[in-house]
Design a protein around this motif. Structure first.
Motif, PDB file in Angstrom:
ATOM      1  N   ASN A   2      44.042  56.062  51.804  1.00 38.76           N
ATOM      2  CA  ASN A   2      45.409  56.062  52.292  1.00 38.76           C
ATOM      3  C   ASN A   2      45.435  56.287  54.005  1.00 38.76           C
ATOM      4  O   ASN A   2      44.642  57.780  54.115  1.00 38.76           O
ATOM      5  N   ASP A   3      45.435  55.196  55.065  1.00 39.70           N
ATOM      6  CA  ASP A   3      44.845  55.824  56.141  1.00 39.70           C
ATOM      7  C   ASP A   3      46.503  55.480  56.790  1.00 39.70           C
ATOM      8  O   ASP A   3      46.493  55.657  58.024  1.00 39.70           O
ATOM      9  N   ARG A   4      47.391  56.084  55.528  1.00 37.62           N
ATOM     10  CA  ARG A   4      49.041  56.193  57.311  1.00 37.62           C
ATOM     11  C   ARG A   4      50.109  56.839  56.032  1.00 37.62           C
ATOM     12  O   ARG A   4      49.430  57.603  54.733  1.00 37.62           O
ATOM     13  N   ALA A   5      51.033  57.663  56.594  1.00 38.14           N
ATOM     14  CA  ALA A   5      51.228  59.013  55.579  1.00 38.14           C
ATOM     15  C   ALA A   5      52.252  58.589  54.740  1.00 38.14           C
ATOM     16  O   ALA A   5      53.058  57.899  55.486  1.00 38.14           O
ATOM     17  N   SER A 100      55.384  49.844  51.730  1.00 36.27           N
ATOM     18  CA  SER A 100      56.173  50.583  52.918  1.00 36.27           C
ATOM     19  C   SER A 100      56.801  51.829  52.960  1.00 36.27           C
ATOM     20  O   SER A 100      57.023  52.309  54.106  1.00 36.27           O
ATOM     21  N   LEU A 101      57.579  52.296  51.493  1.00 37.25           N
ATOM     22  CA  LEU A 101      58.213  53.188  51.631  1.00 37.25           C
ATOM     23  C   LEU A 101      56.869  54.660  51.449  1.00 37.25           C
ATOM     24  O   LEU A 101      56.584  56.131  51.472  1.00 37.25           O
ATOM     25  N   ARG A 102      55.976  53.918  51.182  1.00 42.02           N
ATOM     26  CA  ARG A 102      54.664  54.452  50.654  1.00 42.02           C
ATOM     27  C   ARG A 102      55.164  55.522  50.152  1.00 42.02           C
ATOM     28  O   ARG A 102      55.116  57.172  50.885  1.00 42.02           O
ATOM     29  N   PRO A 103      55.222  56.228  48.825  1.00 37.47           N
ATOM     30  CA  PRO A 103      56.095  57.294  48.079  1.00 37.47           C
ATOM     31  C   PRO A 103      55.001  58.308  47.318  1.00 37.47           C
ATOM     32  O   PRO A 103      53.682  57.264  46.807  1.00 37.47           O
ATOM     33  N   ARG A 104      54.546  59.070  47.536  1.00 40.33           N
ATOM     34  CA  ARG A 104      53.370  60.063  46.975  1.00 40.33           C
ATOM     35  C   ARG A 104      53.191  59.787  45.153  1.00 40.33           C
ATOM     36  O   ARG A 104      52.706  59.122  44.588  1.00 40.33           O
ATOM     37  N   TRP A 105      54.712  59.601  45.098  1.00 38.57           N
ATOM     38  CA  TRP A 105      54.685  59.193  42.843  1.00 38.57           C
ATOM     39  C   TRP A 105      56.255  58.320  42.966  1.00 38.57           C
ATOM     40  O   TRP A 105      57.135  58.479  44.092  1.00 38.57           O
ATOM     41  N   LYS A 127      52.035  47.728  37.498  1.00 39.22           N
ATOM     42  CA  LYS A 127      50.698  46.861  37.973  1.00 39.22           C
ATOM     43  C   LYS A 127      51.548  46.420  39.757  1.00 39.22           C
ATOM     44  O   LYS A 127      50.570  46.251  40.435  1.00 39.22           O
ATOM     45  N   ALA A 128      52.442  46.593  40.404  1.00 43.91           N
ATOM     46  CA  ALA A 128      52.661  46.796  41.706  1.00 43.91           C
ATOM     47  C   ALA A 128      52.238  47.616  41.966  1.00 43.91           C
ATOM     48  O   ALA A 128      51.399  47.646  43.084  1.00 43.91           O
ATOM     49  N   ALA A 129      52.294  48.993  41.771  1.00 45.25           N
ATOM     50  CA  ALA A 129      51.475  50.130  42.267  1.00 45.25           C
ATOM     51  C   ALA A 129      50.407  50.142  42.570  1.00 45.25           C
ATOM     52  O   ALA A 129      49.642  50.218  43.099  1.00 45.25           O
ATOM     53  N   PHE A 130      49.292  49.012  41.368  1.00 47.88           N
ATOM     54  CA  PHE A 130      47.917  49.272  41.141  1.00 47.88           C
ATOM     55  C   PHE A 130      47.783  48.015  42.335  1.00 47.88           C
ATOM     56  O   PHE A 130      46.516  47.744  43.232  1.00 47.88           O
ATOM     57  N   MET A 131      48.672  46.607  42.540  1.00 49.07           N
ATOM     58  CA  MET A 131      48.762  45.580  42.904  1.00 49.07           C
ATOM     59  C   MET A 131      48.682  46.148  44.680  1.00 49.07           C
ATOM     60  O   MET A 131      47.961  45.428  45.926  1.00 49.07           O
ATOM     61  N   SER A 132      49.461  46.939  44.723  1.00 49.34           N
ATOM     62  CA  SER A 132      49.704  47.462  46.072  1.00 49.34           C
ATOM     63  C   SER A 132      48.701  48.398  46.571  1.00 49.34           C
ATOM     64  O   SER A 132      48.164  48.420  47.953  1.00 49.34           O
ATOM     65  N   ARG A 133      47.114  48.604  46.229  1.00 45.90           N
ATOM     66  CA  ARG A 133      46.468  48.925  46.836  1.00 45.90           C
ATOM     67  C   ARG A 133      45.474  47.844  46.906  1.00 45.90           C
ATOM     68  O   ARG A 133      44.124  48.345  47.434  1.00 45.90           O
ATOM     69  N   GLU A 155      57.415  49.858  58.534  1.00 46.28           N
ATOM     70  CA  GLU A 155      56.589  48.396  58.392  1.00 46.28           C
ATOM     71  C   GLU A 155      55.686  49.043  57.296  1.00 46.28           C
ATOM     72  O   GLU A 155      54.657  49.894  57.116  1.00 46.28           O
ATOM     73  N   PRO A 156      55.132  47.868  56.376  1.00 49.84           N
ATOM     74  CA  PRO A 156      54.716  48.391  54.931  1.00 49.84           C
ATOM     75  C   PRO A 156      52.947  48.319  55.651  1.00 49.84           C
ATOM     76  O   PRO A 156      52.229  47.485  56.359  1.00 49.84           O
ATOM     77  N   ALA A 157      52.267  48.979  54.958  1.00 49.22           N
ATOM     78  CA  ALA A 157      51.357  50.331  55.452  1.00 49.22           C
ATOM     79  C   ALA A 157      49.856  48.186  55.092  1.00 49.22           C
ATOM     80  O   ALA A 157      50.493  47.952  53.842  1.00 49.22           O
ATOM     81  N   GLU A 158      48.639  48.766  55.035  1.00 52.46           N
ATOM     82  CA  GLU A 158      47.614  47.586  54.415  1.00 52.46           C
ATOM     83  C   GLU A 158      47.644  47.820  53.386  1.00 52.46           C
ATOM     84  O   GLU A 158      47.975  46.266  52.555  1.00 52.46           O
ATOM     85  N   ARG A 159      48.007  48.979  53.202  1.00 50.97           N
ATOM     86  CA  ARG A 159      47.736  48.826  50.263  1.00 50.97           C
ATOM     87  C   ARG A 159      47.795  50.616  51.074  1.00 50.97           C
ATOM     88  O   ARG A 159      47.879  50.884  52.253  1.00 50.97           O
ATOM     89  N   TRP A 160      48.238  50.947  49.395  1.00 51.95           N
ATOM     90  CA  TRP A 160      48.685  52.437  49.133  1.00 51.95           C
ATOM     91  C   TRP A 160      48.306  52.167  47.847  1.00 51.95           C
ATOM     92  O   TRP A 160      48.721  52.429  47.274  1.00 51.95           O
ATOM     93  N   ASP A 161      48.221  54.140  47.671  1.00 51.19           N
ATOM     94  CA  ASP A 161      47.458  54.677  46.590  1.00 51.19           C
ATOM     95  C   ASP A 161      48.400  55.478  46.503  1.00 51.19           C
ATOM     96  O   ASP A 161      48.376  56.588  46.548  1.00 51.19           O
ATOM     97  N   CYS A 162      49.567  55.363  45.354  1.00 53.71           N
ATOM     98  CA  CYS A 162      50.542  56.654  44.874  1.00 53.71           C
ATOM     99  C   CYS A 162      49.898  57.603  43.895  1.00 53.71           C
ATOM    100  O   CYS A 162      48.668  57.358  43.456  1.00 53.71           O
TER     101      CYS A 162
END
Ligand SMILES: [Zn+2]
Length: 255
Positions: A2-5, A100-105, A127-133, A155-162
């Motif tokens: 993850n490159d954003r908070a 967008s929300l970039r949740p930890r969980w 599936k969405a959690a995987f695809m968001s990566r 603003e949505p991040a480019e990708r996100w890994d919960c």
């Protein structure tokens, strides 16, 4: 990766208003009290509900959100009754919310019954959690209703890994962790009573399983059952996709 908070600590995703409260309301209140930023995302407006209108159900959801003390809530208008992991647009929507929300969980919260939307939500969220990566995939974030009214989605991040992808346990499941909701049980009940259109068998309403007074007793029985297993008075239980990685012996007691 993850490159954003993170923008929230826990994002709870469910098909209809009231599912999140039924399945995980105690935990949502507990974590909010601890200062965690908790969001709920309702994927449909509940237009096929036997009682209440989408407008009324949203007003009820606003009241319940206040009682839970959550940071925010959003609602989309996916087709009630047709939630599906096999619809790429639905996967795209959920992935865009996660970015967008970039949740930890992220937690899928199906109310435990046979409704097809409740059965479809855990695989959709997984599936969405995987695809968001996957940075090469760029889904748009559709318009949503927001609570509070002045809330803004980042603003949505480019990708996100919960950090964790979880599902609320159904009766009979084997939990990976419990939340002790003994001290917030009354608040969970208070949040549920906001949904009068769903739970109160008033004149002119259709009889359903959830406006039978036995239903709230059943929700309490689930919490007491998980509590008994966890060694506390009342609990909610989660299945988590992966094992946590510790740097020391955890402080928590094992049930
Ligand atoms: Zn539901």
């Amino acid at each position: 990766m993850n490159d954003r908070a993170p923008q929230c600590d826990l994002l709870c995703i469910s098909p209809h208003t009231d599912d999140a409260e039924i399945a995980l309301g105690g935990t949502l209140r507990l974590l909010s009290e601890k200062g965690r930023r908790v969001w709920i995302c309702d994927l449909t407006r509940g237009e096929l509900g036997s009682n209440g209108t989408p407008e009324l159900r949203w007003q009820e959801a606003e009241k319940a959100s206040k009682i839970l003390g959550i940071a925010g809530r959003l609602q989309f208008d996916l087709p009630d009754g047709f939630i599906s992991v096999h619809d790429p647009q639905q996967v795209a929507l959920v992935a865009a919310v996660i970015r967008s929300l970039r949740p930890r969980w992220v937690v899928a919260a199906p109310m435990p019954n046979r409704h097809p939307d409740h059965q479809a939500i855990p695989p959709l969220v997984r599936k969405a959690a995987f695809m968001s990566r996957l940075a090469a995939w760029r889904p748009d974030l559709p318009e949503s209703r927001l609570w509070p009214a002045d809330a803004k989605l980042p603003e949505p991040a480019e990708r996100w890994d919960c950090e964790a992808v979880a599902t609320v346990c159904m009766p009979g499941d084997k939990p990976d962790m419990y939340f002790d909701i003994s001290d917030v049980w009354e608040s969970k009940v208070e949040a549920l009573t906001c949904y009068a259109s769903q739970f109160e068998p008033a004149a002119g309403t259709r009889a359903t399983k959830i406006n039978d007074p036995a239903f709230l007793a059943e929700v309490e029985r689930w919490a007491r059952g998980w509590g008994f297993k966890a060694g506390v008075r009342m609990a909610e239980a989660l299945h988590i996709e992966a094992a946590p990685v510790a740097g020391d012996m955890p402080q928590e007691r094992w049930s």
